[in-house]
Write a protein that holds these residues in place. Structure first.
Motif, PDB file in Angstrom:
ATOM      1  N   SER A  28      50.824   7.020  58.734  1.00 46.72           N
ATOM      2  CA  SER A  28      49.391   7.204  58.506  1.00 46.72           C
ATOM      3  C   SER A  28      49.132   8.457  57.673  1.00 46.72           C
ATOM      4  O   SER A  28      48.327   8.451  56.745  1.00 46.72           O
ATOM      5  CB  SER A  28      48.659   7.286  59.842  1.00 46.72           C
ATOM      6  N   HIS A  29      49.827   9.532  58.018  1.00 48.24           N
ATOM      7  CA  HIS A  29      49.679  10.783  57.271  1.00 48.24           C
ATOM      8  C   HIS A  29      50.068  10.608  55.804  1.00 48.24           C
ATOM      9  O   HIS A  29      49.343  11.041  54.891  1.00 48.24           O
ATOM     10  CB  HIS A  29      50.541  11.868  57.918  1.00 48.24           C
ATOM     11  N   ASP A  30      51.207   9.946  55.565  1.00 46.14           N
ATOM     12  CA  ASP A  30      51.679   9.751  54.190  1.00 46.14           C
ATOM     13  C   ASP A  30      50.714   8.890  53.381  1.00 46.14           C
ATOM     14  O   ASP A  30      50.392   9.196  52.218  1.00 46.14           O
ATOM     15  CB  ASP A  30      53.068   9.113  54.201  1.00 46.14           C
ATOM     16  N   LEU A  31      50.249   7.788  53.982  1.00 49.55           N
ATOM     17  CA  LEU A  31      49.342   6.892  53.275  1.00 49.55           C
ATOM     18  C   LEU A  31      48.003   7.559  52.985  1.00 49.55           C
ATOM     19  O   LEU A  31      47.410   7.365  51.910  1.00 49.55           O
ATOM     20  CB  LEU A  31      49.124   5.611  54.085  1.00 49.55           C
ATOM     21  N   ARG A  32      47.519   8.368  53.923  1.00 48.14           N
ATOM     22  CA  ARG A  32      46.252   9.068  53.692  1.00 48.14           C
ATOM     23  C   ARG A  32      46.379  10.078  52.577  1.00 48.14           C
ATOM     24  O   ARG A  32      45.432  10.308  51.813  1.00 48.14           O
ATOM     25  CB  ARG A  32      45.788   9.734  54.990  1.00 48.14           C
ATOM     26  N   ASN A  36      43.969   9.970  49.421  1.00 49.83           N
ATOM     27  CA  ASN A  36      43.199  11.136  48.989  1.00 49.83           C
ATOM     28  C   ASN A  36      43.436  11.444  47.523  1.00 49.83           C
ATOM     29  O   ASN A  36      42.501  11.801  46.787  1.00 49.83           O
ATOM     30  CB  ASN A  36      43.571  12.355  49.845  1.00 49.83           C
ATOM     31  N   ALA A  37      44.698  11.299  47.089  1.00 51.29           N
ATOM     32  CA  ALA A  37      45.010  11.529  45.674  1.00 51.29           C
ATOM     33  C   ALA A  37      44.308  10.500  44.794  1.00 51.29           C
ATOM     34  O   ALA A  37      43.772  10.836  43.724  1.00 51.29           O
ATOM     35  CB  ALA A  37      46.528  11.469  45.459  1.00 51.29           C
ATOM     36  N   ALA A  38      44.288   9.242  45.239  1.00 53.28           N
ATOM     37  CA  ALA A  38      43.609   8.194  44.472  1.00 53.28           C
ATOM     38  C   ALA A  38      42.107   8.436  44.427  1.00 53.28           C
ATOM     39  O   ALA A  38      41.445   8.193  43.396  1.00 53.28           O
ATOM     40  CB  ALA A  38      43.907   6.825  45.090  1.00 53.28           C
ATOM     41  N   GLU A  39      41.543   8.926  45.534  1.00 49.50           N
ATOM     42  CA  GLU A  39      40.108   9.203  45.570  1.00 49.50           C
ATOM     43  C   GLU A  39      39.745  10.344  44.612  1.00 49.50           C
ATOM     44  O   GLU A  39      38.742  10.274  43.895  1.00 49.50           O
ATOM     45  CB  GLU A  39      39.699   9.565  47.004  1.00 49.50           C
ATOM     46  N   LEU A  40      40.577  11.375  44.587  1.00 49.93           N
ATOM     47  CA  LEU A  40      40.335  12.489  43.659  1.00 49.93           C
ATOM     48  C   LEU A  40      40.463  12.036  42.210  1.00 49.93           C
ATOM     49  O   LEU A  40      39.689  12.451  41.344  1.00 49.93           O
ATOM     50  CB  LEU A  40      41.322  13.626  43.956  1.00 49.93           C
ATOM     51  N   LEU A  72      43.026   4.351  58.859  1.00 48.99           N
ATOM     52  CA  LEU A  72      44.281   5.010  59.190  1.00 48.99           C
ATOM     53  C   LEU A  72      44.067   6.168  60.162  1.00 48.99           C
ATOM     54  O   LEU A  72      44.895   6.422  61.039  1.00 48.99           O
ATOM     55  CB  LEU A  72      44.959   5.518  57.909  1.00 48.99           C
ATOM     56  N   GLN A  73      42.943   6.858  60.000  1.00 53.52           N
ATOM     57  CA  GLN A  73      42.639   7.967  60.900  1.00 53.52           C
ATOM     58  C   GLN A  73      42.415   7.470  62.326  1.00 53.52           C
ATOM     59  O   GLN A  73      42.890   8.071  63.293  1.00 53.52           O
ATOM     60  CB  GLN A  73      41.410   8.718  60.402  1.00 53.52           C
ATOM     61  N   ARG A  74      41.685   6.345  62.457  1.00 48.67           N
ATOM     62  CA  ARG A  74      41.457   5.778  63.785  1.00 48.67           C
ATOM     63  C   ARG A  74      42.768   5.290  64.396  1.00 48.67           C
ATOM     64  O   ARG A  74      43.010   5.430  65.602  1.00 48.67           O
ATOM     65  CB  ARG A  74      40.451   4.620  63.705  1.00 48.67           C
TER      66      ARG A  74
END
Length: 236
Positions: A28-32, A36-40, A72-74
């Motif tokens: 989950s950490h890796d995918l997030r 985040n990189a894609a969102e930026l 993923l956070q949930r």
């Protein structure tokens, strides 16, 4: 002659729960991080264009990425460790806060709940946010799974120096076993739901020194879920 094909039962893997927890939280950490990189990157692309239609599509893309990150956070939270911070809390105040939270989260369904609160001046020693999270999960399940006709009945009272909350759910049908209630994570999975909520609710209740149990009454077609907590967290 010994068969070269291994027995299917012997080929099954048994993975310790703690290893599963570490795997899911790391994944989950890796995918997030990637999301985040894609969102930026999408935000940067949006700044490079003045085309309103493209900007609108980029905004939709960012909302999708944000939604995936929230999922993923949930999921990670469902596998997370429970850290309690106990405090004195009026029992009636706790139930009133719970009612407001349910009305906010389930505005349509909340009207079909019958409340019977007999707490008077009782004071609980709980982690109010965690305990509310556990109870919200029970109501969420009640609204989602095989809901029968009639109101949900909630009773909250003090019995033998214990806080006892009972949730009665009308069920049109119920075929599950309650023998290991809250102890079978990942058993029932559906889109957006991963079978972790009830297990998490049980962990929270037990972290308060309490018990979560359930039984089905076939004569009334009602699933009865009971939470019992000591009034003092030190007793747990």
């Amino acid at each position: 002659m010994t068969s070269a094909v291994p027995d299917a039962q012997n080929d099954l893997l048994s993975i310790p729960w703690i290893d599963m927890v570490r795997f899911v939280r790391q994944l989950s950490h890796d995918l997030r991080n990637h999301l985040n990189a894609a969102e930026l990157q999408s935000a940067y692309i949006g700044e490079l264009t003045t085309d309103s239609e493209i900007k609108e599509e980029i905004m939709r893309l960012r909302e999708t990425l944000s939604g995936l990150s929230a999922v993923l956070q949930r999921l990670s939270a469902g596998f997370g460790q429970i850290k309690t911070e106990f405090m004195p809390y009026g029992g009636a105040d706790f139930i009133e806060d719970l009612r407001k939270k349910i009305a906010n989260d389930f505005p349509q369904e909340s009207a079909a709940i019958s409340w019977d609160v007999q707490l008077n001046e009782a004071t609980l020693e709980v982690d109010p946010q965690l305990l509310q999270r556990a109870l919200i999960e029970l109501f969420n399940n009640a609204f989602r799974h095989e809901r029968g006709d009639g109101a949900l009945g909630v009773t909250a009272k003090i019995d033998n120096d214990r806080f006892v909350l009972t949730l009665r759910e009308p069920k049109s049908r119920f075929e599950s076993s309650t023998a290991n209630w809250g102890r079978e994570p990942l058993r029932k999975i559906s889109p957006g739901h991963y079978g972790l909520g009830l297990n998490c609710a049980r962990v929270i209740v037990e972290a308060h020194g309490g018990q979560l149990s359930a039984h089905y009454d076939p004569t009334e077609s009602v699933l009865v879920t009971t939470i019992m907590l000591p009034l003092s967290a030190k007793q747990g």
